[in-house]
Scaffold this motif. Sequence first.
Motif, PDB file in Angstrom:
ATOM      1  N   GLU B  62       0.859  -1.182   0.000  1.00 47.15           N
ATOM      2  CA  GLU B  62       0.000   0.000   0.000  1.00 47.15           C
ATOM      3  C   GLU B  62       0.900   1.239   0.000  1.00 47.15           C
ATOM      4  N   PRO B  63       0.478   2.224  -0.684  1.00 45.32           N
ATOM      5  CA  PRO B  63       1.303   3.435  -0.660  1.00 45.32           C
ATOM      6  C   PRO B  63       1.375   4.017   0.750  1.00 45.32           C
ATOM      7  N   SER B  64       2.491   4.661   1.046  1.00 48.14           N
ATOM      8  CA  SER B  64       2.654   5.275   2.352  1.00 48.14           C
ATOM      9  C   SER B  64       1.801   6.540   2.420  1.00 48.14           C
ATOM     10  N   PRO B  65       1.506   6.972   3.625  1.00 46.94           N
ATOM     11  CA  PRO B  65       0.770   8.235   3.732  1.00 46.94           C
ATOM     12  C   PRO B  65       1.466   9.355   2.963  1.00 46.94           C
ATOM     13  N   LEU B  66       2.801   9.393   3.024  1.00 45.71           N
ATOM     14  CA  LEU B  66       3.527  10.453   2.329  1.00 45.71           C
ATOM     15  C   LEU B  66       3.274  10.392   0.826  1.00 45.71           C
ATOM     16  N   GLN B  67       3.298   9.176   0.299  1.00 45.39           N
ATOM     17  CA  GLN B  67       3.030   9.045  -1.126  1.00 45.39           C
ATOM     18  C   GLN B  67       1.621   9.507  -1.473  1.00 45.39           C
ATOM     19  N   ASN B  68       0.690   9.220  -0.563  1.00 42.80           N
ATOM     20  CA  ASN B  68      -0.678   9.699  -0.786  1.00 42.80           C
ATOM     21  C   ASN B  68      -0.740  11.214  -0.798  1.00 42.80           C
ATOM     22  N   TYR B  69       0.015  11.799   0.159  1.00 45.42           N
ATOM     23  CA  TYR B  69       0.017  13.267   0.213  1.00 45.42           C
ATOM     24  C   TYR B  69       0.548  13.829  -1.102  1.00 45.42           C
ATOM     25  N   ILE B  70       1.680  13.260  -1.541  1.00 43.41           N
ATOM     26  CA  ILE B  70       2.317  13.805  -2.745  1.00 43.41           C
ATOM     27  C   ILE B  70       1.414  13.627  -3.965  1.00 43.41           C
ATOM     28  N   SER B  71       0.864  12.418  -4.101  1.00 44.77           N
ATOM     29  CA  SER B  71       0.029  12.205  -5.290  1.00 44.77           C
ATOM     30  C   SER B  71      -1.225  13.071  -5.216  1.00 44.77           C
ATOM     31  N   GLY B  72      -1.756  13.244  -4.009  1.00 44.75           N
ATOM     32  CA  GLY B  72      -2.924  14.110  -3.854  1.00 44.75           C
ATOM     33  C   GLY B  72      -2.619  15.529  -4.325  1.00 44.75           C
ATOM     34  N   SER B  73      -1.500  16.072  -3.847  1.00 48.07           N
ATOM     35  CA  SER B  73      -1.143  17.435  -4.251  1.00 48.07           C
ATOM     36  C   SER B  73      -0.918  17.518  -5.751  1.00 48.07           C
ATOM     37  N   LEU B  74      -0.200  16.527  -6.308  1.00 50.27           N
ATOM     38  CA  LEU B  74       0.109  16.587  -7.743  1.00 50.27           C
ATOM     39  C   LEU B  74      -1.150  16.474  -8.596  1.00 50.27           C
ATOM     40  N   ILE B  75      -2.054  15.581  -8.173  1.00 52.25           N
ATOM     41  CA  ILE B  75      -3.306  15.458  -8.938  1.00 52.25           C
ATOM     42  C   ILE B  75      -4.064  16.776  -8.920  1.00 52.25           C
ATOM     43  N   MET B  76      -4.129  17.391  -7.742  1.00 51.22           N
ATOM     44  CA  MET B  76      -4.835  18.667  -7.643  1.00 51.22           C
ATOM     45  C   MET B  76      -4.174  19.708  -8.536  1.00 51.22           C
ATOM     46  N   LEU B  77      -2.844  19.760  -8.510  1.00 53.67           N
ATOM     47  CA  LEU B  77      -2.145  20.745  -9.336  1.00 53.67           C
ATOM     48  C   LEU B  77      -2.450  20.540 -10.816  1.00 53.67           C
ATOM     49  N   ALA B  78      -2.372  19.270 -11.246  1.00 53.52           N
ATOM     50  CA  ALA B  78      -2.606  18.990 -12.666  1.00 53.52           C
ATOM     51  C   ALA B  78      -4.034  19.365 -13.055  1.00 53.52           C
ATOM     52  N   GLY B  79      -4.988  18.933 -12.217  1.00 51.89           N
ATOM     53  CA  GLY B  79      -6.392  19.194 -12.532  1.00 51.89           C
ATOM     54  C   GLY B  79      -6.714  20.679 -12.556  1.00 51.89           C
ATOM     55  N   VAL B  80      -6.226  21.384 -11.529  1.00 56.37           N
ATOM     56  CA  VAL B  80      -6.541  22.813 -11.455  1.00 56.37           C
ATOM     57  C   VAL B  80      -5.881  23.562 -12.609  1.00 56.37           C
ATOM     58  N   THR B  81      -4.653  23.158 -12.971  1.00 58.13           N
ATOM     59  CA  THR B  81      -4.006  23.787 -14.125  1.00 58.13           C
ATOM     60  C   THR B  81      -4.898  23.707 -15.349  1.00 58.13           C
ATOM     61  N   THR B  82      -5.316  22.484 -15.652  1.00 61.40           N
ATOM     62  CA  THR B  82      -6.126  22.285 -16.852  1.00 61.40           C
ATOM     63  C   THR B  82      -7.399  23.115 -16.816  1.00 61.40           C
ATOM     64  N   LEU B  83      -8.144  22.968 -15.722  1.00 62.67           N
ATOM     65  CA  LEU B  83      -9.453  23.589 -15.690  1.00 62.67           C
ATOM     66  C   LEU B  83      -9.389  25.116 -15.612  1.00 62.67           C
ATOM     67  N   THR B  84      -8.464  25.655 -14.804  1.00 59.59           N
ATOM     68  CA  THR B  84      -8.394  27.125 -14.725  1.00 59.59           C
ATOM     69  C   THR B  84      -7.946  27.723 -16.048  1.00 59.59           C
ATOM     70  N   LEU B  85      -7.036  27.027 -16.735  1.00 54.15           N
ATOM     71  CA  LEU B  85      -6.615  27.561 -18.029  1.00 54.15           C
ATOM     72  C   LEU B  85      -7.795  27.600 -18.990  1.00 54.15           C
TER      73      LEU B  85
END
Lengths: 213, 555
Positions: B62-85
Amino acid sequence: MNHQQTTLTAKNISKKLGGKPILKDISLNLIQSEIIALLGNSGCGKTTLLRIIAGLETPDQGTIHLSEKNITTLPPEKRNIGLVFQDFALFPHMSVKKNILYGLHNLPKKQRNTRTQEILKTTSLTEHQNKYPHQLSGGQQQRVALARALAPSPSLVLLDEPFSNLDASLRENLRKTVREILKKSHTPAIIVTHDQADADTVADRIITMTNQT
Amino acid sequence: MLNKLRSLPWLLSTLLIAAIAASPLYFILTEVQKPTQEMWEFISEEIEIPADPADTSPPENEPSPLQNYISGSLIMLAGVTTLTLIIGISTAWLTTTFRFPGRTTLTILLCLPMAIPTYVMAVMYNELLEPHKFSLFLWIRDTYSPAAAAQCSIYWKFTLAILILSLSFYPYVFLAARMAFKKQSQAYIESSRILGRSITSTFIRISLPLARPSIIAGLTLALLETINEFGAMKILGIETLTTGIFSAWLDFDELNSAVRISAIMMLIIFTLLILERLLRGNKKFHTHRSAASENPGITTSKSNITIIYTTTLAITTLAFILPIYKLIQQASLALPDQNLQPYLDLILSSSWLAIRASILIIIAATLLAYTARITPKWWILLTTKISLLGYAIPGAILGVVLLSVKGTLHQSADSTAQWLFHTTVTGLIIAYAIRFLTVGFNPIEAGFKKINHNLDEASTSLGRNKLTTLLKIHLPLLRHSFLAAAIILFVDILKELPLTLILGPSNNDTLATKTYGLFAAEERIPEGSIPALILVATSLLGLLILSTILKDKQP
């Protein structure tokens, strides 16, 4: 201040701007209450020389003496040299009177108003003293700039292309007016211009500058 | 040489501000080198699932909590980039290229989502969608499988979060793109049209590339806000690096672990900022003479206008009208029974806090901008930039770092240090100052730039020193800039959540923390809607005053 003794001596002034030599070994003498013009095309360094005399730039080489005192490294606010800018640089948030009062902080309070009214009269601006710069015509603004520079009784007044922001039709009258005002206040002046007529009408002596490079 | 000495007090003030602003980074670096604390292993290591003897495939961890944090932040960044643009650029283009009745009103409406704090929007959307969400998941579970429903719930979570943050932050891109499009010379666009390109083609090939630096800047602001976001993420159940920091600090009480997570976050942020620099490029786009006249826009067909209205109104509805409607509805449920006195006290104390911080920031920003103006040496400009770094440091990190600095100072029993932090409020104000210095600096620096250097020189030639010039000449001329800065700062500080949650005195709520507390911790939505409504109303008022000031200043 006895202007009869005022002399400005600039010796061997050299200055590079952005790596390019603008002034090479320039010397200049100003005697008593004379008005001299630095006449030349753009790029010849006349404005740079003016700014060096005012203290806004420092020369790479050379010295400047004002009435025997070496002012080469003296900061501009201590030189007591007046400066009239090409675009007048009037403080937009101050009335004509306040603009003139601004430079009189060294005078005792009681004398400030008297001096202001005096200079307003010399420059025929008394009825405009409560107006703001944007409410004045070009010629009036120029007189305010001159009044403001002259009010603190400077040892010397420098004018940078004082007429270039004005309509051609105004210039002839204003040239005479400016000369009159300067002579009345017995203040020596250096005026920088590219216009021969400016130099001829206003100055006692013309120094022609050519491009140094 | 003599010149430098006279400027010494100014230079020292800039260096001091820069040192304070950069100190959190220094602290992070030193803390990270200390040994890890207990829970770090738990946070950073993958959870091993013991191998099932019957299972022939290799055991997956299972991914570590840290990995979850990182992937969570990265997913949000990618998604928000696309949609705000997408949202920001399209709306900016529509409202600048075409001329139609009601354009000004639409433009104002499109900016309004900035008034709603993200955590408020998140709660309102939860309320709106909750009943439908469950029926949807039940249907998926019955039609497909429980696993599918679980998976869908994750997609839903992220989609909703990306949508909400994008609706909150697209105005950054919208305003940046709008400014860029408006400044573009008509001559370029007309040349393109005459050479045979359609409007759309001209947009893609000419307007968009020319607007790129501006758009990237707006996008970066939106992304910095995204990575900093705490309240909405917590409410929507998404784990990011920011929630991880909170978890390490509040749940595990481990400062070192929180700082480690902060370090990882700062790496991502620096990468972001470097990318921004690279993408903005060094190109200085020459502005054609005709850019001075404002482009009135092309008149277009009724059907096109309908499309424009539909698109923009849809966005406004989603981003503003719907959340506001729900907010008012919820607040009205609680209002009749509520005693409003505590809320009035809250407004006063929160406002007073915001005002004090704003004043400090404006003074610091003025010092910075003026020093850079009178001594434009490269190292002063660099120091100024360092002072502005605080904006890139997320509120959660700042809070954690400053708390521990305070702790260290307390332990050293130094009387000056104790006085500095004698109330947590002082520490909070300093933290706000570090975080929001840029926000105050930008309008003030812009104001300074509009003042011709001639005025400085005239003052000097009249015998006045630099301080007098600042006080008598610059300050009066900067009135509008100060007002604009004050309003933006006031609204931003009032709404601020993560920093205030960590650093704020425990017995003293602000409007923001009270709202969040009622929403998230106590799940009392109607009661929380009251302070939320006050926050939104204040922000709206601020935005409207600001737009009036800015309109007045137009030449």
